[in-house]
Design a protein around this motif. Sequence first.
Motif, mmCIF file in Angstrom:
data_model
loop_
_atom_site.group_PDB
_atom_site.id
_atom_site.type_symbol
_atom_site.label_atom_id
_atom_site.label_comp_id
_atom_site.label_asym_id
_atom_site.label_seq_id
_atom_site.Cartn_x
_atom_site.Cartn_y
_atom_site.Cartn_z
ATOM 1 N N LEU A 1 -19.553 31.089 -29.140
ATOM 2 C CA LEU A 1 -19.354 31.184 -30.591
ATOM 3 C C LEU A 1 -20.578 31.805 -31.256
ATOM 4 O O LEU A 1 -20.464 32.644 -32.150
ATOM 5 N N ALA A 2 -21.777 31.398 -30.793
ATOM 6 C CA ALA A 2 -23.005 31.811 -31.471
ATOM 7 C C ALA A 2 -23.227 33.314 -31.380
ATOM 8 O O ALA A 2 -23.846 33.897 -32.264
ATOM 9 N N LEU A 3 -22.710 33.942 -30.315
ATOM 10 C CA LEU A 3 -22.948 35.382 -30.152
ATOM 11 C C LEU A 3 -22.144 36.205 -31.151
ATOM 12 O O LEU A 3 -22.520 37.319 -31.480
ATOM 13 N N PHE A 4 -21.009 35.646 -31.581
ATOM 14 C CA PHE A 4 -20.289 36.227 -32.720
ATOM 15 C C PHE A 4 -19.725 37.614 -32.444
ATOM 16 O O PHE A 4 -19.608 38.430 -33.353
ATOM 17 N N THR A 5 -19.387 37.907 -31.182
ATOM 18 C CA THR A 5 -18.645 39.135 -30.904
ATOM 19 C C THR A 5 -17.286 38.711 -30.360
ATOM 20 O O THR A 5 -17.170 37.612 -29.816
ATOM 21 N N PRO A 6 -16.254 39.569 -30.497
ATOM 22 C CA PRO A 6 -14.927 39.167 -30.004
ATOM 23 C C PRO A 6 -14.950 38.783 -28.529
ATOM 24 O O PRO A 6 -14.332 37.792 -28.133
ATOM 25 N N LEU A 7 -15.694 39.536 -27.727
ATOM 26 C CA LEU A 7 -15.743 39.258 -26.283
ATOM 27 C C LEU A 7 -16.338 37.876 -26.011
ATOM 28 O O LEU A 7 -15.760 37.059 -25.287
ATOM 29 N N ALA A 8 -17.491 37.598 -26.642
ATOM 30 C CA ALA A 8 -18.160 36.321 -26.388
ATOM 31 C C ALA A 8 -17.352 35.153 -26.945
ATOM 32 O O ALA A 8 -17.243 34.094 -26.329
ATOM 33 N N LEU A 9 -16.764 35.347 -28.112
ATOM 34 C CA LEU A 9 -15.972 34.296 -28.738
ATOM 35 C C LEU A 9 -14.766 33.952 -27.867
ATOM 36 O O LEU A 9 -14.446 32.776 -27.641
ATOM 37 N N ALA A 10 -14.105 35.006 -27.346
ATOM 38 C CA ALA A 10 -12.966 34.780 -26.462
ATOM 39 C C ALA A 10 -13.417 34.059 -25.193
ATOM 40 O O ALA A 10 -12.721 33.177 -24.689
ATOM 41 N N ALA A 11 -14.621 34.414 -24.703
ATOM 42 C CA ALA A 11 -15.148 33.740 -23.515
ATOM 43 C C ALA A 11 -15.393 32.267 -23.802
ATOM 44 O O ALA A 11 -15.081 31.398 -22.978
ATOM 45 N N GLY A 12 -15.958 31.956 -24.984
ATOM 46 C CA GLY A 12 -16.177 30.565 -25.372
ATOM 47 C C GLY A 12 -14.859 29.796 -25.428
ATOM 48 O O GLY A 12 -14.762 28.655 -24.968
ATOM 49 N N LEU A 13 -13.826 30.455 -25.974
ATOM 50 C CA LEU A 13 -12.509 29.810 -26.045
ATOM 51 C C LEU A 13 -11.945 29.571 -24.650
ATOM 52 O O LEU A 13 -11.408 28.495 -24.355
ATOM 53 N N PHE A 14 -12.070 30.592 -23.792
ATOM 54 C CA PHE A 14 -11.559 30.462 -22.429
ATOM 55 C C PHE A 14 -12.249 29.290 -21.736
ATOM 56 O O PHE A 14 -11.613 28.478 -21.067
ATOM 57 N N HIS A 15 -13.567 29.199 -21.943
ATOM 58 C CA HIS A 15 -14.318 28.117 -21.318
ATOM 59 C C HIS A 15 -13.854 26.758 -21.844
ATOM 60 O O HIS A 15 -13.763 25.787 -21.095
ATOM 61 N N TRP B 1 -18.032 34.146 -16.221
ATOM 62 C CA TRP B 1 -18.122 35.600 -16.043
ATOM 63 C C TRP B 1 -18.039 36.318 -17.385
ATOM 64 O O TRP B 1 -18.890 37.146 -17.723
ATOM 65 N N PHE B 2 -17.008 35.974 -18.163
ATOM 66 C CA PHE B 2 -16.840 36.617 -19.466
ATOM 67 C C PHE B 2 -18.003 36.275 -20.392
ATOM 68 O O PHE B 2 -18.455 37.082 -21.190
ATOM 69 N N LEU B 3 -18.482 35.038 -20.280
ATOM 70 C CA LEU B 3 -19.576 34.589 -21.144
ATOM 71 C C LEU B 3 -20.848 35.372 -20.824
ATOM 72 O O LEU B 3 -21.573 35.797 -21.725
ATOM 73 N N VAL B 4 -21.103 35.572 -19.533
ATOM 74 C CA VAL B 4 -22.290 36.344 -19.142
ATOM 75 C C VAL B 4 -22.143 37.782 -19.615
ATOM 76 O O VAL B 4 -23.080 38.369 -20.186
ATOM 77 N N ALA B 5 -20.946 38.349 -19.409
ATOM 78 C CA ALA B 5 -20.712 39.717 -19.874
ATOM 79 C C ALA B 5 -20.930 39.798 -21.384
ATOM 80 O O ALA B 5 -21.618 40.695 -21.879
#
Lengths: 505, 114
Positions: free
Chosen positions: A317-331, A395-399
């Motif tokens: 959530l903190a990174l605030f980009t669609p990719l990172a946010l989606a990764a946070g949700l997936f996690h 993986w998505f979170l690291v990306a």
Amino acid sequence: MMDSLLVLIPVVWPLITAALLLPLTGRTRLQQAAALVSGGVLLASAMLLCARTARGAILVLPLGGWSPRVGIVWVADALAAVMLLFVATVSYATLLYAAGSLRGERERRYFYPLHQFLLVGVGGSILTGDIFNLFVFFEVMLLASFALIALGGRARQVRMGVPYVIVNLVGSALFLAAVGAIYGAAGTVNMAELSLRAGGGGLPGVFWGATALVLVVFMVKTALFPVFAWLPDSYPEAPVTVNGLFAGLLTKVGVYTLFRTIPLLGGAAPGGWQPALVAIAATTMLVGVFGALGRSTIRGVLSFHIVSQVGYMIFGLALFTPLALAAGLFHTLHNMLAKTALVFAGGVAERMGGSGKLYAMRGLARTEPWLAAGFFVAAMSLAGMPPLSGFWGKWFLVAGGLAAGAPVATGISLLVGLFTLASMLKIWNAVFWGEPKGQRYPGRGRHRGMLGATLSLAAMSLLTGLLAAPIFSHLERVATQLLDVTPYVAAVRAAERRDDHAEAP
Amino acid sequence: MIGLAAVLSGVLFACGLYLLLSRNLQRMAIGFLLLSNGVNLFVLTSAGLPAGAAPPLVGEGEGASRAPFADPLAQAFILTAIVIGLGMAAFLLALSTRHHDASGRDDVEGDDET
């Protein structure tokens, strides 16, 4: 009509069920059967809601016909729908597990109605469109959770539950005060309206102070560093079923509220909050994983890991980009399945050994291969081994973390993953590996419902990992919609206009 | 009026939090009651207490009073919060009874295992 019904069911249906279950108190089998039927309906409605909102539709239900600015609205978008689906899944698994796991009349008597009341609170917190009703549903959820955590009422359990109760009560009091201050400063408590006014600028400092207080309260509910201390001692003392239910639902509702409010309000906030949030997330991961290493019971280790895992979600959530946010949700979704499965498997092992102490009993992999398989899959998923769901979450979170330019926090997340693996292997080695010994009550843990619930959650974690691509692309759409707050705000405001129109003569 | 209410709400907060830090469950219950009343007063105050404001009872038709009246929505918030506070207080008292029955004491001792 159909849409309104879909928005109503996740809150109203468990409430009706709870009311119907109460007169059946004492007839546990009947209660469980009724709760399972009701849970099936909840699951089906959550699936329908997911299908309905998958293409970006946002369902808004103004209750009582007031304008959303002053009245109550419930809003279901794709994020709410997917959360509700996983909530319904975890709660269904809990019902399957409960029959074999709850001990004695004291624990069994009120579990099923309380479980439904908890779902009312969780569903309401997810669907509500204004922060005052969020407070109300938090309280519904809390009161049910207070009763559940003290279920059975052993002296030690009550003692360890007291900090949980007090911290959450103080948190709620501060939340209400902050809601009052926000109302005084902005003139509304509706989240869409607040987002609009915050974006417009010109709100007094009181508003931002109160908003910060609200976020701190959400952090308490989420168990983020430095306000997590209520969790690791109280959860392992609760009955296993309750522990699993809380691990799957409660902190995740806190995560959800942060995902909901920060994009709506944070985008306009005066700077400086984002580095703070990244730092909090990274510290939470570290503190959680080190705390877990120091615990000496199965559920003690697992409960401390909840704290660590919440750090990952908030990092996204903190990174605030669609990719990172989606990764946070997936996690988040992965964790709801894997963590509950782990606590359930740990609970069965605890039953067979008569104690939750590590090394008190060993060799379950020989005698109970299916249980061991369930634990192993969920544990490797939590530690982030491919192809399980936890691997893809990380993986998505690291990306996302590298793309957003946060290499230090990303590195910490990888390091924490390593320690998580160590922690999971510690339990595996202490409980499941080696020559069978110390299994004092093997019969007590052999229950179809308990094994079934554990295995199906672990299997779902595996399935989520295998279907990671379509799920993640859906979550990316959800995240994009979440970050671009205009569809949400527009949908709520459109409901207002429709209402004005209806009232006009 | 606002100054007085702010000070009173602050005093209630302070006393409530002090009591909540105690190890005694009954003190905690009293502390929670003080805190929740402090919060209610805070919400009432932050929505504005215009001097000489009428209660939010507006009559119908032309004869309705045009005098400023207190914000009804804040009062609705507080009404809800009072009910919730009552429920929570009842739970705390039940918990302290349960704790007393189970352990024979009224205070929560420290943790022996870490």
